[in-house]
Design a protein around this motif. Structure first.
Motif, PDB file in Angstrom:
ATOM      1  N   CYS A  72       0.806  -1.229   0.000  1.00 23.54           N
ATOM      2  CA  CYS A  72       0.000   0.000   0.000  1.00 23.54           C
ATOM      3  C   CYS A  72       0.837   1.278   0.000  1.00 23.54           C
ATOM      4  N   HIS A  73       2.102   1.188   0.381  1.00 22.65           N
ATOM      5  CA  HIS A  73       2.946   2.375   0.507  1.00 22.65           C
ATOM      6  C   HIS A  73       4.231   2.206  -0.289  1.00 22.65           C
ATOM      7  N   THR A  74       4.749   3.328  -0.783  1.00 24.98           N
ATOM      8  CA  THR A  74       6.084   3.360  -1.377  1.00 24.98           C
ATOM      9  C   THR A  74       6.853   4.481  -0.707  1.00 24.98           C
ATOM     10  N   THR A  75       8.119   4.567  -1.008  1.00 25.00           N
ATOM     11  CA  THR A  75       8.944   5.581  -0.365  1.00 25.00           C
ATOM     12  C   THR A  75       8.586   6.987  -0.821  1.00 25.00           C
ATOM     13  N   ASN A  76       8.424   7.184  -2.130  1.00 25.81           N
ATOM     14  CA  ASN A  76       8.302   8.558  -2.600  1.00 25.81           C
ATOM     15  C   ASN A  76       7.091   8.880  -3.469  1.00 25.81           C
ATOM     16  N   SER A  77       6.132   7.963  -3.561  1.00 24.29           N
ATOM     17  CA  SER A  77       4.916   8.292  -4.314  1.00 24.29           C
ATOM     18  C   SER A  77       3.711   7.601  -3.690  1.00 24.29           C
ATOM     19  N   LYS A  78       2.565   8.244  -3.825  1.00 21.80           N
ATOM     20  CA  LYS A  78       1.337   7.682  -3.274  1.00 21.80           C
ATOM     21  C   LYS A  78       0.970   6.429  -4.052  1.00 21.80           C
ATOM     22  N   LEU A  79       0.599   5.389  -3.325  1.00 27.30           N
ATOM     23  CA  LEU A  79       0.116   4.177  -3.954  1.00 27.30           C
ATOM     24  C   LEU A  79      -1.346   4.046  -3.531  1.00 27.30           C
ATOM     25  N   ILE A  80      -1.642   3.226  -2.579  1.00 26.48           N
ATOM     26  CA  ILE A  80      -2.980   3.195  -1.976  1.00 26.48           C
ATOM     27  C   ILE A  80      -2.983   4.148  -0.794  1.00 26.48           C
ATOM     28  N   GLY A  81      -1.917   4.076  -0.011  1.00 29.52           N
ATOM     29  CA  GLY A  81      -1.730   4.993   1.109  1.00 29.52           C
ATOM     30  C   GLY A  81      -0.691   6.032   0.745  1.00 29.52           C
ATOM     31  N   PRO A  82      -0.426   6.961   1.659  1.00 31.86           N
ATOM     32  CA  PRO A  82       0.553   8.017   1.377  1.00 31.86           C
ATOM     33  C   PRO A  82       1.966   7.449   1.267  1.00 31.86           C
ATOM     34  N   SER A  83       2.830   8.198   0.599  1.00 28.38           N
ATOM     35  CA  SER A  83       4.230   7.776   0.540  1.00 28.38           C
ATOM     36  C   SER A  83       4.857   7.962   1.915  1.00 28.38           C
ATOM     37  N   TYR A  84       5.916   7.232   2.171  1.00 33.06           N
ATOM     38  CA  TYR A  84       6.611   7.378   3.452  1.00 33.06           C
ATOM     39  C   TYR A  84       7.206   8.778   3.591  1.00 33.06           C
ATOM     40  N   GLU A  85       7.641   9.355   2.480  1.00 33.42           N
ATOM     41  CA  GLU A  85       8.183  10.717   2.555  1.00 33.42           C
ATOM     42  C   GLU A  85       7.093  11.711   2.960  1.00 33.42           C
ATOM     43  N   ASP A  86       5.867  11.540   2.441  1.00 36.25           N
ATOM     44  CA  ASP A  86       4.766  12.423   2.834  1.00 36.25           C
ATOM     45  C   ASP A  86       4.459  12.286   4.327  1.00 36.25           C
ATOM     46  N   VAL A  87       4.486  11.065   4.819  1.00 36.98           N
ATOM     47  CA  VAL A  87       4.255  10.841   6.248  1.00 36.98           C
ATOM     48  C   VAL A  87       5.360  11.508   7.051  1.00 36.98           C
ATOM     49  N   ALA A  88       6.602  11.368   6.603  1.00 37.88           N
ATOM     50  CA  ALA A  88       7.738  11.964   7.306  1.00 37.88           C
ATOM     51  C   ALA A  88       7.628  13.487   7.373  1.00 37.88           C
ATOM     52  N   HIS A  89       7.111  14.093   6.318  1.00 43.89           N
ATOM     53  CA  HIS A  89       6.974  15.547   6.313  1.00 43.89           C
ATOM     54  C   HIS A  89       5.840  16.021   7.207  1.00 43.89           C
ATOM     55  N   LYS A  90       4.839  15.185   7.414  1.00 47.39           N
ATOM     56  CA  LYS A  90       3.677  15.585   8.208  1.00 47.39           C
ATOM     57  C   LYS A  90       3.913  15.418   9.708  1.00 47.39           C
ATOM     58  N   TYR A  91       4.749  14.448  10.099  1.00 51.31           N
ATOM     59  CA  TYR A  91       4.910  14.113  11.508  1.00 51.31           C
ATOM     60  C   TYR A  91       6.329  14.357  11.995  1.00 51.31           C
ATOM     61  N   THR A  92       6.484  14.383  13.333  1.00 46.87           N
ATOM     62  CA  THR A  92       7.788  14.607  13.952  1.00 46.87           C
ATOM     63  C   THR A  92       8.100  13.456  14.915  1.00 46.87           C
ATOM     64  N   GLU A  93       9.248  13.519  15.522  1.00 50.37           N
ATOM     65  CA  GLU A  93       9.677  12.502  16.489  1.00 50.37           C
ATOM     66  C   GLU A  93       8.684  12.375  17.649  1.00 50.37           C
ATOM     67  N   SER A  94       7.973  13.441  17.968  1.00 49.46           N
ATOM     68  CA  SER A  94       7.012  13.390  19.078  1.00 49.46           C
ATOM     69  C   SER A  94       5.772  12.550  18.715  1.00 49.46           C
ATOM     70  N   ASP A  95       5.628  12.191  17.455  1.00 48.05           N
ATOM     71  CA  ASP A  95       4.473  11.406  17.005  1.00 48.05           C
ATOM     72  C   ASP A  95       4.774   9.912  16.849  1.00 48.05           C
ATOM     73  N   ILE A  96       5.939   9.466  17.300  1.00 51.22           N
ATOM     74  CA  ILE A  96       6.337   8.067  17.093  1.00 51.22           C
ATOM     75  C   ILE A  96       5.320   7.106  17.701  1.00 51.22           C
TER      76      ILE A  96
END
Length: 139
Positions: A72-96
């Motif tokens: 469902c996920h790829t590193t740098n483009s949306k597949l079914i779910g968001p890309s991991y890079e998009d998730v990384a940009h939205k969240y911080t270490e406090s959201d682990i």
């Protein structure tokens, strides 16, 4: 001739009524995360010189690659779910912990209407390692 046709019908009926073995669902993925963790720990003990494996992000990537996440996920483009890079940009270490809980419990609504499948077989520490890898992709 009638006997031949009757025999063929009986045989056809017998074969059509026989039970077939059910084929496994190709979309069902069963991952034993505890076994994977044990194998990782054994590898680490057998290869102490492998210092990059100590990095939680590297371990998180190994956990992701051996799970169903990449369906469902790829590193740098949306597949079914968001890309991991998009998730990384939205969240911080406090959201682990929040994101680790999302991996385990699943969820819906943050990235659209398609729900994220729950992964109750993933323990909290492994989910945290996966999240640390994802957050390491922040540029």
């Amino acid at each position: 001739m009638k006997k031949l046709i009757l025999t063929a019908l009986v045989l056809f009926s017998a074969f059509s009524c026989s039970s077939k073995e059910e084929e496994p669902d190709p979309f069902e993925t069963v991952v034993d995360y505890d076994q994977m963790t044990r194998e990782y720990e054994e590898f680490k003990e057998a290869n102490p010189e492998e210092k990059p494996k100590e990095n939680p992000a590297v371990r998180g990537l190994a956990l992701i690659e051996s799970s169903d996440c990449l369906s469902c996920h790829t590193t740098n483009s949306k597949l079914i779910g968001p890309s991991y890079e998009d998730v990384a940009h939205k969240y911080t270490e406090s959201d682990i912990d929040y994101l680790a809980d999302k991996i385990i419990d699943g969820g819906k609504g943050v990235w659209g209407d398609i729900p994220m499948t729950a992964h109750p077989g993933v323990n909290k520490e492994n989910a945290r390692q996966m999240v640390k890898y994802i957050l390491s992709l922040k540029k």
